[in-house]
Every structure is written in structure tokens, then in C-alpha cells.
Design an enzyme around this catalytic site. Structure first.
Site, PDB file in Angstrom:
ATOM      1  CE  LYS A 124      -3.761  -2.547   2.076  1.00  0.00           C
ATOM      2  NZ  LYS A 124      -4.493  -3.025   3.247  1.00  0.00           N
TER       3      LYS A 124
ATOM      4  CG  ASP B  49      -9.807  -0.586   4.169  1.00  0.00           C
ATOM      5  OD1 ASP B  49      -9.546  -0.749   2.958  1.00  0.00           O
ATOM      6  OD2 ASP B  49      -9.106  -1.045   5.091  1.00  0.00           O
TER       7      ASP B  49
ATOM      8  CD  GLN C  78      -3.447  -4.534   6.426  1.00  0.00           C
ATOM      9  OE1 GLN C  78      -3.365  -3.511   5.761  1.00  0.00           O
ATOM     10  NE2 GLN C  78      -3.926  -5.666   5.919  1.00  0.00           N
TER      11      GLN C  78
END
Ligand code: NAP
Length: 295
Positions: free
Chosen positions: A53, A120, A97
Site C-alpha cells: 500500500k 476501506d 489493517q
């Protein structure tokens, strides 16, 4: 007939090229889009994903910062950091994460992220927006968004098609089904309790598989000419990666198929950057930047 192999790396590269002028326009207005990644513990797979990322951010000109915490971090410290990042003008997108260690309340942590920075798309507001089909105000979760993008970039018709999604997780299967429903497909969702999986998959014009079970889908389960999207990433005992679909068999029957690796994976990372740039643009507009400056 051998299927067309959908090259996720190439599509992802094109999307990243599209993002560069948008990043330039933002920079001309004095804003560099910024992504913050919260990483808890030392899960090796998570570290690899976070590395991908931050590399992708650098490629497109997006600022990124990783906030690392030990696996035994207390919940309040994490919440305080997220609140600080919510208030930071340098940060436009934020992700935690996953997975998180068991002692942490994942929902509470995700709900602390400001909705307008939730790139997200895991905050309940964004999940709800997806359910009611409000796709211009929410951030779609990156993996299903990447799958939808792949289908559209290949010119694959979604409307009216029979879509079967195998896997019903909150991260992939459920949002995938909602997105393709919004595109007017007829969608079935299969999961571990589905009796006779093949009875469903054989009817699919578009089959999306996200179960995390290597070679779950074999050729007899697939309709001739179907589009097969393999989201699964499984590490085999010999160290190689495999998807959830028996690629060699199924590619002789499908019209299109994604490989693993090199299919959905590169799109997931790219859609995260896409959402981050989008977040920066939305925040700027909300703060009064004229539409024309960002067009
Ligand atoms: P997950 O949370 O484990 O969910 C898997 C889903 O598949 C669950 O709904 C599970 O049902 C269902 N399932 C498991 N075995 C099944 C079977 N034999 N038949 C039918 N359904 C079955 O996993 P996830 O996060 O959705 O990820 C799925 C896969 O995609 C994993 O391999 C993951 O590594 C990969 N992934 C790839 C990307 C990418 O960028 N390419 C991104 C995210 C995830 P139950 O919950 O009822 O057991």
C-alpha cells in the site's frame, strides 16, 4: 475455448495513471492526498500488504504514513491515535489493517474513523450507504470495488446477469453482492452452509469466488463461457500462492478468468489509493474549493 486472462496488474497500472493528474491538480491547490495506515502486531502477511500500500501511494504521489503498535496495545491508545488522525489536515484517508488481535474491539475501532476518511469503507455509515445503493457518497470497500472495475474495464455486461458470489464475509463477499445488485445483476450468495455449491455456481454468468479455500471451484462447477473472478489468496504448503479456483482446468471452460497472483490483488491496493484521492477531493470541496478546480 481458452479464457481471456484478465490482467489485473495492467488494469491497475492504467487506473494509477488516471490518478496522477488528479493528484497534480490537488497539489496545485496546496493539498497532497495523505493515507494513514494503522498496523497492530507483527503478522507477516499484514506487513506485506501494508508495504504494498505504501509503495503504491509513493508511485502515484500520495503521502502515506504507517502507525505501528505492539500486539498488546491497549484500546484507548489506538482510539486516541485515530482521533488525532481524524483531526489531521495532512491525512485524508485512514485504514486499520485487519485482522486485529482478539483483545481489541474491532467494531469500536472502525467506528472511530471519521466517515469522510474511511477509505476501506468498513465504517457502519459506509456499509449502510452500500446497502441502500448510495454509491456517490460512500467509499466502496477496495476489493469488491476492484472486482467491479475489472469487470467494467473488460466490457463485461453485469445488468441482468446471473451472478454467484461464493463467500459472505463483510470485507469481500457481502459488499461484492451488494455492488453487483446495484448494477442490476441477479445475485446469489453462497457460504459454508450452502448445500450443493455446484448447483449454484453452474448457473453463474459471472462467478466471484472469495472463500479462502484453494481450488474449491473446479471445471465441472462452472458454466461454459462464464466470467470467473478469483479473489482467493492461499499460501500452499510448498510456499506458492493459489486462488480458490482451479485455474488450469477452469480457464478451458470460462470466457474470462483472473489469475492469482496478478488478478484482483493489484486492484485492491489501487482502489485504496483511488478512494484516498477521492477523499482528499471531497474534503477540499467541502471546504469551499470550486468544482472547476478539481474537474
Ligand atoms: P473470510 O472472512 O474467511 O470469509 C470467507 C467466506 O467464505 C465466509 O463467508 C465462509 O463461510 C465462506 N466459505 C469458506 N469455505 C467455504 C466453502 N467451502 N464453500 C462456501 N463458502 C465457504 O475471508 P475473506 O476475507 O472474505 O477472504 C476470502 C479470500 O479472499 C481469502 O483467500 C483472502 O486471502 C482473499 N482476499 C483477497 C484479497 C485480494 O486483494 N485479492 C482481498 C481480501 C481477501 P463461513 O464464514 O460461514 O465459514
Amino acid at each position: 475455448m481458452t479464457a481471456k486472462i484478465i490482467d489485473g496488474k495492467a488494469v491497475a497500472q492504467r487506473v494509477r495513471q488516471e490518478l496522477k493528474p488528479r493528484v497534480e491538480r490537488l497539489r496545485a491547490l496546496g493539498v497532497q492526498p495523505g493515507l494513514a495506515v494503522i498496523l497492530v502486531g507483527s503478522n507477516p502477511a499484514s506487513k506485506v500488504y501494508v508495504g504494498q500500500k505504501t509503495k503504491a501511494c509513493a508511485e502515484v504521489g500520495v503521502h502515506s504514513e504507517v502507525h505501528e503498535f505492539p500486539g498488546n496495545v491497549d484500546q484507548d491508545s489506538l482510539i486516541r491515535r485515530i482521533q488525532a488522525l481524524n483531526a489531521s489536515p495532512k491525512i485524508h484517508g485512514m485504514i486499520v489493517q485487519l485482522p486485529l488481535p482478539d483483545h481489541l474491539d474491532m467494531r469500536r475501532i472502525l467506528e472511530t474513523i471519521a466517515v469522510e476518511k474511511d477509505v476501506d469503507g468498513f465504517h457502519l455509515y459506509n456499509v449502510g450507504g452500500l446497502v441502500i445503493g448510495q454509491d456517490h457518497t460512500v467509499f466502496p470497500p477496495c476489493t469488491p470495488y476492484g472486482v467491479q472495475w475489472l469487470l467494467e474495464s473488460e466490457g463485461i455486461r453485469i445488468e441482468g446477469q446471473n451472478v454467484v458470489v461464493v463467500g459472505a464475509s463483510n470485507i469481500v463477499g457481502k459488499p461484492m453482492a451488494l455492488m453487483l445488485l446495484k448494477k442490476e445483476a441477479t445475485v446469489s450468495i453462497c457460504h459454508i452452509k450452502t448445500r450443493d455449491l455446484a448447483q449454484y455456481t453452474i448457473l453463474a454468468d459471472i462467478l466471484v469466488v472469495a472463500a479462502g479455500k484453494p481450488r474449491l471451484i473446479t471445471a465441472p462447477m462452472v458454466k461454459r463461457g462464464a466470467v470467473v473472478i478469483d479473489v482467493g489468496i492461499n499460501r500452499l504448503p510448498d510456499g506458492t500462492l493459489a486462488g480458490d479456483v482451479d485455474f488450469e482446468e477452469v480457464k478451458e471452460k470460462a470466457s474470462h478468468i483472473t489469475p492469482v497472483p496478478g488478478g484482483v490483488g493489484p486492484m485492491t491496493v489501487t482502489m485504496l489509493i483511488w478512494n484516498t484521492v477521492e477523499a482528499a477531493e471531497r474534503i477540499l470541496k467541502r471546504n469551499g474549493a470550486p468544482e472547476t478546480a478539481l474537474a
